[in-house]
Design a protein around this motif. Structure first.
Motif, PDB file in Angstrom:
ATOM      1  N   TYR A   1      16.671  13.206  -1.960  1.00  0.00           N
ATOM      2  CA  TYR A   1      15.340  13.148  -3.119  1.00  0.00           C
ATOM      3  C   TYR A   1      15.535  12.120  -3.847  1.00  0.00           C
ATOM      4  O   TYR A   1      14.327  11.588  -4.264  1.00  0.00           O
ATOM      5  CB  TYR A   1      15.355  14.516  -3.540  1.00  0.00           C
ATOM      6  N   LEU A   2      16.514  12.017  -4.427  1.00  0.00           N
ATOM      7  CA  LEU A   2      16.739  10.720  -5.271  1.00  0.00           C
ATOM      8  C   LEU A   2      16.267   9.337  -4.913  1.00  0.00           C
ATOM      9  O   LEU A   2      15.718   8.878  -5.433  1.00  0.00           O
ATOM     10  CB  LEU A   2      18.244  10.751  -6.063  1.00  0.00           C
ATOM     11  N   ALA A   3      16.745   9.254  -3.588  1.00  0.00           N
ATOM     12  CA  ALA A   3      16.490   8.030  -2.798  1.00  0.00           C
ATOM     13  C   ALA A   3      14.952   8.018  -2.615  1.00  0.00           C
ATOM     14  O   ALA A   3      14.458   6.873  -3.033  1.00  0.00           O
ATOM     15  CB  ALA A   3      17.097   7.990  -1.294  1.00  0.00           C
ATOM     16  N   LEU A   4      14.253   9.105  -2.291  1.00  0.00           N
ATOM     17  CA  LEU A   4      12.747   9.067  -2.008  1.00  0.00           C
ATOM     18  C   LEU A   4      11.949   8.872  -3.552  1.00  0.00           C
ATOM     19  O   LEU A   4      11.134   8.116  -3.628  1.00  0.00           O
ATOM     20  CB  LEU A   4      12.307  10.367  -1.633  1.00  0.00           C
ATOM     21  N   LYS A   5      12.740   9.106  -4.622  1.00  0.00           N
ATOM     22  CA  LYS A   5      12.209   9.225  -5.951  1.00  0.00           C
ATOM     23  C   LYS A   5      12.330   7.731  -6.342  1.00  0.00           C
ATOM     24  O   LYS A   5      11.082   7.011  -6.910  1.00  0.00           O
ATOM     25  CB  LYS A   5      12.972   9.825  -6.811  1.00  0.00           C
ATOM     26  N   THR A   6      13.478   7.094  -5.980  1.00  0.00           N
ATOM     27  CA  THR A   6      13.372   5.562  -6.117  1.00  0.00           C
ATOM     28  C   THR A   6      12.394   4.690  -5.487  1.00  0.00           C
ATOM     29  O   THR A   6      11.906   3.715  -5.855  1.00  0.00           O
ATOM     30  CB  THR A   6      14.824   5.005  -5.810  1.00  0.00           C
TER      31      THR A   6
ATOM     32  N   ALA B   1       4.593  11.190 -12.052  1.00  0.00           N
ATOM     33  CA  ALA B   1       4.589  11.549 -10.748  1.00  0.00           C
ATOM     34  C   ALA B   1       5.823  12.143  -9.891  1.00  0.00           C
ATOM     35  O   ALA B   1       5.898  12.609  -8.816  1.00  0.00           O
ATOM     36  CB  ALA B   1       3.954  10.436 -10.014  1.00  0.00           C
ATOM     37  N   VAL B   2       7.025  12.000 -10.752  1.00  0.00           N
ATOM     38  CA  VAL B   2       8.031  12.194  -9.982  1.00  0.00           C
ATOM     39  C   VAL B   2       9.110  13.357 -10.966  1.00  0.00           C
ATOM     40  O   VAL B   2      10.228  12.800 -11.162  1.00  0.00           O
ATOM     41  CB  VAL B   2       9.111  10.913  -9.512  1.00  0.00           C
ATOM     42  N   GLY B   3       8.124  14.130 -11.763  1.00  0.00           N
ATOM     43  CA  GLY B   3       8.992  15.031 -12.396  1.00  0.00           C
ATOM     44  C   GLY B   3       9.543  16.058 -11.663  1.00  0.00           C
ATOM     45  O   GLY B   3       9.610  16.116 -10.463  1.00  0.00           O
TER      46      GLY B   3
ATOM     47  N   VAL C   1       9.323   5.926  -4.366  1.00  0.00           N
ATOM     48  CA  VAL C   1       7.931   6.238  -5.090  1.00  0.00           C
ATOM     49  C   VAL C   1       7.888   5.396  -5.915  1.00  0.00           C
ATOM     50  O   VAL C   1       6.932   4.658  -6.306  1.00  0.00           O
ATOM     51  CB  VAL C   1       7.938   7.666  -5.383  1.00  0.00           C
ATOM     52  N   LEU C   2       8.929   5.237  -7.277  1.00  0.00           N
ATOM     53  CA  LEU C   2       8.770   4.668  -8.237  1.00  0.00           C
ATOM     54  C   LEU C   2       8.595   3.024  -8.151  1.00  0.00           C
ATOM     55  O   LEU C   2       7.982   2.304  -9.001  1.00  0.00           O
ATOM     56  CB  LEU C   2      10.005   4.738  -9.270  1.00  0.00           C
ATOM     57  N   SER C   3       9.192   2.800  -7.108  1.00  0.00           N
ATOM     58  CA  SER C   3       9.279   1.003  -6.808  1.00  0.00           C
ATOM     59  C   SER C   3       7.758   0.804  -6.373  1.00  0.00           C
ATOM     60  O   SER C   3       7.347  -0.439  -6.528  1.00  0.00           O
ATOM     61  CB  SER C   3      10.203   0.742  -5.558  1.00  0.00           C
ATOM     62  N   LEU C   4       7.074   1.781  -5.575  1.00  0.00           N
ATOM     63  CA  LEU C   4       5.976   1.485  -5.162  1.00  0.00           C
ATOM     64  C   LEU C   4       4.794   1.773  -6.106  1.00  0.00           C
ATOM     65  O   LEU C   4       3.548   1.059  -6.319  1.00  0.00           O
ATOM     66  CB  LEU C   4       5.498   2.482  -3.693  1.00  0.00           C
ATOM     67  N   HIS C   5       4.991   2.895  -7.030  1.00  0.00           N
ATOM     68  CA  HIS C   5       4.028   3.400  -8.135  1.00  0.00           C
ATOM     69  C   HIS C   5       4.927   3.652  -9.313  1.00  0.00           C
ATOM     70  O   HIS C   5       5.340   4.964  -9.302  1.00  0.00           O
ATOM     71  CB  HIS C   5       3.132   4.716  -7.698  1.00  0.00           C
ATOM     72  N   PRO C   6       4.991   2.605 -10.067  1.00  0.00           N
ATOM     73  CA  PRO C   6       5.931   2.896 -11.272  1.00  0.00           C
ATOM     74  C   PRO C   6       5.295   3.882 -12.493  1.00  0.00           C
ATOM     75  O   PRO C   6       4.615   3.366 -13.434  1.00  0.00           O
ATOM     76  CB  PRO C   6       5.904   1.621 -11.926  1.00  0.00           C
ATOM     77  N   ASN C   7       5.202   5.208 -11.793  1.00  0.00           N
ATOM     78  CA  ASN C   7       4.849   6.146 -12.921  1.00  0.00           C
ATOM     79  C   ASN C   7       5.685   7.452 -12.853  1.00  0.00           C
ATOM     80  O   ASN C   7       5.524   8.209 -12.001  1.00  0.00           O
ATOM     81  CB  ASN C   7       3.201   6.560 -12.136  1.00  0.00           C
ATOM     82  N   PRO C   8       6.590   7.439 -13.705  1.00  0.00           N
ATOM     83  CA  PRO C   8       7.598   8.574 -13.798  1.00  0.00           C
ATOM     84  C   PRO C   8       6.966   9.916 -13.850  1.00  0.00           C
ATOM     85  O   PRO C   8       7.387  10.938 -13.473  1.00  0.00           O
ATOM     86  CB  PRO C   8       8.225   8.259 -15.183  1.00  0.00           C
TER      87      PRO C   8
END
Length: 199
Positions: free
Chosen positions: A53-58, A69-71, A60-67
């Motif tokens: 899940y942390l890897a997926l969060k990484t 969105a990944v709360g 997502v943030l690399s594609l859409h830098p919007n913290p």
């Protein structure tokens, strides 16, 4: 909950089965009790699951830098996708096995694959660590994920084939059900939870 020693015993049995040694079946609990206890494997793979899940969060943030969105809700949605698809896949497989004439093997297949997931999930943590800590590792990560998929499919096929006594049709049907249904159900659940726009 099975002790770690018991889980190691089950994994040893799986290894023997993969090597074509029938005594490996004696290491696993194929009773009804063993079926329900095999779901404790989800607890044993919880750390690598959270790492994924942390890897997926990484990603997502690399594609859409919007913290925002990944709360915390993001992790609950991922868990819903994972465990929801597991329930759907299990029920679908049991139905397919029953109407396909190999229902007597269904529980044993699920038990064996549940415990097989434990060493595999821990081993595949490497690809998640690469994604988290190695910037620009998309190609390397995708290669590792593809290799993981092939290895999982190969080992699953071997174990199912041993359980059903070498019936290629039953083995292929089982494998297709257990790999296609999760992909479809995960997609549908992710879509329903509005995860796909984020990804």
């Amino acid at each position: 909950m099975p002790r770690l020693e018991e889980v190691a015993h089950y994994i040893q049995g799986l290894w023997l089965i993969l090597k074509g040694r029938p005594e490996g079946f004696g290491y696993l609990d194929f009773t009804e009790r063993g079926f329900w206890r095999s779901w404790w494997s989800l607890v044993y793979v919880l750390p690598p699951t959270l790492l994924s899940y942390l890897a997926l969060k990484t990603l997502v943030l690399s594609l859409h830098p919007n913290p925002a969105a990944v709360g915390i809700g993001f992790y609950f949605k991922l868990a819903a996708v994972d465990y929801g698809s597991t329930v759907i896949t299990t029920i679908t497989f049991l139905v397919v096995a029953r109407f396909g004439g190999f229902g007597k093997f269904a529980a044993a297949i699920i038990i064996a694959l549940n415990w097989l997931a434990v060493p595999l999930q821990w081993a595949f943590s490497l690809e998640n660590l690469i994604q988290i800590y190695v910037p620009g590792s998309a190609v390397l990560t995708e290669s590792a994920q593809f290799a993981s998929l092939l290895l999982t499919a190969f080992l699953s096929y071997r174990i199912i084939d041993r359980i059903v006594g070498g019936s290629a049709l039953v083995t292929a049907t089982s494998l297709l059900t257990l790999y296609v249904v999760p992909q479809l159900s995960q997609y549908k659940i992710a879509q329903a939870l509005a995860l796909l726009p984020d990804l």
